[in-house]
Design a protein around this motif. Structure first.
Motif, PDB file in Angstrom:
ATOM      1  N   ILE A   1       0.838  -1.209   0.000  1.00  0.00           N
ATOM      2  CA  ILE A   1       0.000   0.000   0.000  1.00  0.00           C
ATOM      3  C   ILE A   1       0.868   1.251   0.000  1.00  0.00           C
ATOM      4  CG2 ILE A   1      -1.656   1.330   1.365  1.00  0.00           C
ATOM      5  CD1 ILE A   1      -2.877  -1.332   2.278  1.00  0.00           C
ATOM      6  N   LEU A   2       1.866   1.293   0.850  1.00  0.00           N
ATOM      7  CA  LEU A   2       2.731   2.475   0.931  1.00  0.00           C
ATOM      8  C   LEU A   2       3.558   2.646  -0.335  1.00  0.00           C
ATOM      9  CD1 LEU A   2       3.919   2.156   4.651  1.00  0.00           C
ATOM     10  CD2 LEU A   2       2.150   3.655   3.712  1.00  0.00           C
ATOM     11  N   ARG A   3       3.968   1.537  -0.919  1.00  0.00           N
ATOM     12  CA  ARG A   3       4.713   1.611  -2.179  1.00  0.00           C
ATOM     13  C   ARG A   3       3.837   2.177  -3.285  1.00  0.00           C
ATOM     14  NH1 ARG A   3       6.435  -3.587  -5.789  1.00  0.00           N
ATOM     15  NH2 ARG A   3       7.262  -2.442  -7.572  1.00  0.00           N
ATOM     16  N   GLY A   4       2.579   1.772  -3.295  1.00  0.00           N
ATOM     17  CA  GLY A   4       1.652   2.307  -4.295  1.00  0.00           C
ATOM     18  C   GLY A   4       1.480   3.809  -4.161  1.00  0.00           C
ATOM     19  N   LEU A   5       1.447   4.293  -2.915  1.00  0.00           N
ATOM     20  CA  LEU A   5       1.335   5.741  -2.695  1.00  0.00           C
ATOM     21  C   LEU A   5       2.588   6.473  -3.163  1.00  0.00           C
ATOM     22  CD1 LEU A   5      -0.366   5.791   0.822  1.00  0.00           C
ATOM     23  CD2 LEU A   5      -1.322   6.730  -1.281  1.00  0.00           C
ATOM     24  N   ARG A   6       3.755   5.895  -2.878  1.00  0.00           N
ATOM     25  CA  ARG A   6       5.005   6.549  -3.301  1.00  0.00           C
ATOM     26  C   ARG A   6       5.103   6.610  -4.819  1.00  0.00           C
ATOM     27  NH1 ARG A   6       7.091   2.899   0.613  1.00  0.00           N
ATOM     28  NH2 ARG A   6       7.405   3.924   2.635  1.00  0.00           N
TER      29      ARG A   6
ATOM     30  N   GLY B   1       2.701   6.610  -6.823  1.00  0.00           N
ATOM     31  CA  GLY B   1       1.621   7.401  -7.396  1.00  0.00           C
ATOM     32  C   GLY B   1       1.938   8.866  -7.525  1.00  0.00           C
ATOM     33  N   GLY B   2       3.046   9.309  -6.954  1.00  0.00           N
ATOM     34  CA  GLY B   2       3.448  10.703  -7.104  1.00  0.00           C
ATOM     35  C   GLY B   2       2.461  11.678  -6.509  1.00  0.00           C
ATOM     36  N   GLY B   3       2.026  11.411  -5.283  1.00  0.00           N
ATOM     37  CA  GLY B   3       1.101  12.342  -4.639  1.00  0.00           C
ATOM     38  C   GLY B   3      -0.353  12.083  -4.937  1.00  0.00           C
ATOM     39  N   GLU B   4      -0.654  10.982  -5.622  1.00  0.00           N
ATOM     40  CA  GLU B   4      -2.050  10.631  -5.893  1.00  0.00           C
ATOM     41  C   GLU B   4      -2.538   9.634  -4.843  1.00  0.00           C
ATOM     42  OE1 GLU B   4      -4.063  11.835  -8.216  1.00  0.00           O
ATOM     43  OE2 GLU B   4      -2.495  13.190  -8.920  1.00  0.00           O
TER      44      GLU B   4
END
Length: 660
Positions: free
Chosen positions: A312-317, A319-322
């Motif tokens: 989950i945290l990797r997906g946020l990183r 995502g570039g702020g998305e």
């Protein structure tokens, strides 16, 4: 290109299904193999179980016999005489003859359409017999119709047996004709192992025989892969399916990689996951939402919760702020997985870390915190959700609106309005602001639960928070208090809100309070509200006076009605635009009350005003009121006491027709 892209997966040759796995002709007609899943169908009788062809010793048929039987078959089909049609068909086939192509397909289509066990067996036996003896007679549409009947009947064994029979007899039907039905049947019955055997054999034939029309489509390939990943949980079988897709040139989609992601995550094969991600880049799949959802499901299933948080945290990183978007179902899996292992602290940590990476936008319902807390609520664990909030506070994490809103929604649904109100106070103390829709929902829930104190507290908080639109909640509170006969709360609430420019208080609001007080017999409170109304420069209307008159009459306080009339008569307007509209209802209320009170001078003033305004008055009601209350009143007594009252009484009796 696909073969190259999938080169990391081993390609294996398909082995043909062994001959002993294909049942002998008609053995599928045994009830245990052909059993339907419908409870409404009784077990077939022994005579029905033996519907195989041929049943009689072969005999030679003349041309006339064949023509006669075909004619009888055609007539039977036209008249829906199923048994007679079947008898003609069996007689023909027992003599090594076949009806025409159109009649053969018509018979099978007719038997398939009946959707009962006995005739489905007949249709199955007919198709198997024709496939073995004279497959040129069959239309593809007939095969498709029979398989659809099996699908409706929720029976898998004969469907798979029919496909195996076609393979055995090299009767190759396009996959598009039968494939989708087989996929649905296998999903409906959970018969994935049988589907995988048929799928593998079909792919072998398509490859060996170079038959493009036998190639399965992407949906069928994904169905096979999904079963390997989720049911069999077999890496070798899953990779075998993917290898087949490469050989057949079937281009994968995001679901393909998602199924692999689930399996590899479940098995802890991180190198394989990395390889799949590279392939997704190679195939230009920009969205990773579905893939990561499957990864998370696999990690949860295996109990690898650290990898869930990391994904989950990797997906946020990345995502570039998305926002990192996951489906509600995935969040529910995450929550169940963590809470089953007592992971409240871990969930709180995950939300805090996610908030550091998420954009500070208004779309709070897309945040990870919202997703997790909302999932807790949806699985019936709203108390656990609140425990996560407490843990976040203990870790000195920032609590955004996203973690509060689902709990507020749950408390509303569960009518825990006092707790919801306290939570609103916590939200406001932390410097966050709720929108008008949330306040409206909370106030409506409080009023529905008759938690008036919470509703009033929330409304006061709305005003302090400078929420722009107060109309909806204001009306909800006023209406609820009126329906629950709480005029004292209505008066206090109105008095508190009357000077707020965001609340449009009107005469009708005061009327509601006055009416409620009068109905409850609290006339002094009604009078006090009336005076407060006038003091604040709200003009009473006819409804105001009707409520007061009704209350005074019920308490037999007719003098108060006289005081009202003295006030009203100065403000009566003919057109009702500037003053009080003097209508029939108000005339009737005043006349009845004043007659009962014996104020005949005022009665005649009302009569005069009604005549001036051409308002019809039914004299009978007031004549009856006089006789009921004043029939012993003598004019001679009034003459000695009050000459003016005597004149008013005489005038009234003359007007009402009471003079002898």
């Amino acid at each position: 290109m696909l073969r190259k892209a999938f080169s990391f997966l081993p390609n294996r040759k398909f082995s043909s299904t062994s001959k002993n796995e294909i049942p002998t002709l008609y053995s599928f007609l045994q009830p245990s193999v052909f059993a339907l899943r419908r409870e409404s169908h009784p077990p077939p009788s022994s005579q029905h179980a033996a519907a195989n062809l041929p049943t009689e010793p072969p005999k030679t048929l003349t041309l006339d016999d064949v023509n006669s039987l075909e004619t009888n078959l055609q007539k039977s089909l036209l008249t829906s005489d199923t048994d007679e049609a079947w008898k003609s068909f069996k007689t023909l086939t027992s003599g090594s003859a076949f009806p025409s192509k159109s009649l053969t397909n018509s018979l099978i289509a007719h038997l398939s359409s009946l959707d009962d066990v006995h005739n489905l067996k007949r249709a199955f036996a007919s198709v198997v017999y024709v496939v073995e003896k004279n497959p040129e007679l069959l239309e593809f549409e007939t095969i498709e119709a029979l398989l659809n009947s099996f699908k409706r009947a929720n029976t898998a064994a004969p469907a798979f047996a029919l496909v195996k029979c076609m393979f055995k007899n090299r009767y190759f039907v396009p996959f598009s004709v039968w494939g989708n039905a087989i996929v649905e049947i296998s999903r409906k019955n959970g018969s994935f192992a049988a589907f995988l055997r048929v799928f593998s054999e079909n792919c072998r034939i398509a490859t060996d025989e170079k038959l493009d029309f036998m190639k399965p489509d992407l949906d069928a390939c994904n169905a096979a892969l999904e079963g390997c990943c989720y049911q069999l949980q077999s890496v070798s079988d899953a990779e075998k399916v993917v290898g087949t897709m490469s050989v057949l040139g079937v281009r994968p989609d995001e679901s393909t990689f998602g199924f692999l992601g689930y399996l590899y995550a479940f098995k802890g094969l991180e190198e394989k996951i990395t390889e799949v991600e590279r392939l997704m880049v190679w195939f230009c799949f920009k969205s990773r939402v579905g893939f990561r959802s499957n990864l998370i499901s696999g990690y949860v299933k295996s109990g690898n919760l650290d990898s869930v948080s990391a994904t989950i945290l990797r997906g946020l990183r990345e995502g570039g702020g998305e926002y990192f978007e996951l489906g509600e179902e995935t969040y529910c899996e995450v929550v169940k997985g963590f809470l089953q292992n007592g992971g409240i602290k871990a969930l709180a940590t995950l939300i805090i870390e996610a908030q550091k990476l998420e954009p500070s936008a208004d779309m709070v319902d897309r945040s990870v915190g919202y997703g997790i807390i909302n999932a807790c609520v949806n699985v019936g664990l709203s108390d656990k959700a609140h425990s996560i909030l407490d843990e976040m506070n203990a870790q000195k994490g920032f609590l955004g609106l996203g973690v509060y809103l689902p709990i507020l929604k749950a408390y509303c649904k569960e009518h825990r309005t006092a707790e919801a109100t306290q939570l609103v106070m916590d939200i406001r103390n932390s410097g966050l602001e709720l929108d008008v829709g949330t306040y409206d929902s909370l106030i409506e829930a409080s009023m529905s639960s008759q938690d008036f104190q919470s509703a009033l507290t929330l409304f006061r908080d709305m005003r302090e928070a400078r929420v722009s639109d107060l109309k909806g909640s204001y009306l909800t509170i006023m209406t609820g208090l009126m329906e629950n006969n709480r005029p004292e709360l209505m008066a206090a609430f109105l008095d508190d809100a009357v000077e707020d420019p965001r609340v449009k208080v009107g005469t009708h609001d005061w009327n509601s309070i006055i009416h409620a007080f009068c109905k409850a017999g609290r006339l002094e409170d009604a009078r006090r509200t009336f005076r407060r109304m006038i003091f604040l420069q709200f003009k009473p209307n006819e409804q105001t006076y009707l409520s007061l008159i009704s209350g005074y009459v019920s308490a037999e306080k007719y003098f108060n009605v006289l005081m009202l009339w003295n006030e009203v008569k100065r403000n009566v307007s003919i057109d009702g635009e500037k003053g009080i509209k003097f209508d029939h209802n108000l005339v009737d209320a005043f006349l009845y009350a004043l007659v009962k009170g014996g104020f005949f001078d005022a009665v005649m003033q009302v009569v005069e005003k009604s005549q001036e305004m051409k308002i019809f008055v039914d004299k009978w009601r007031y004549k009856h009121a006089f006789m009921e209350t004043h029939k012993k009143l003598k004019v001679s007594k009034l003459r000695r006491r009050n000459f003016r009252k005597m004149e008013a009484l005489i005038a009234f009796k003359n007007w009402a027709g009471l003079t002898a």
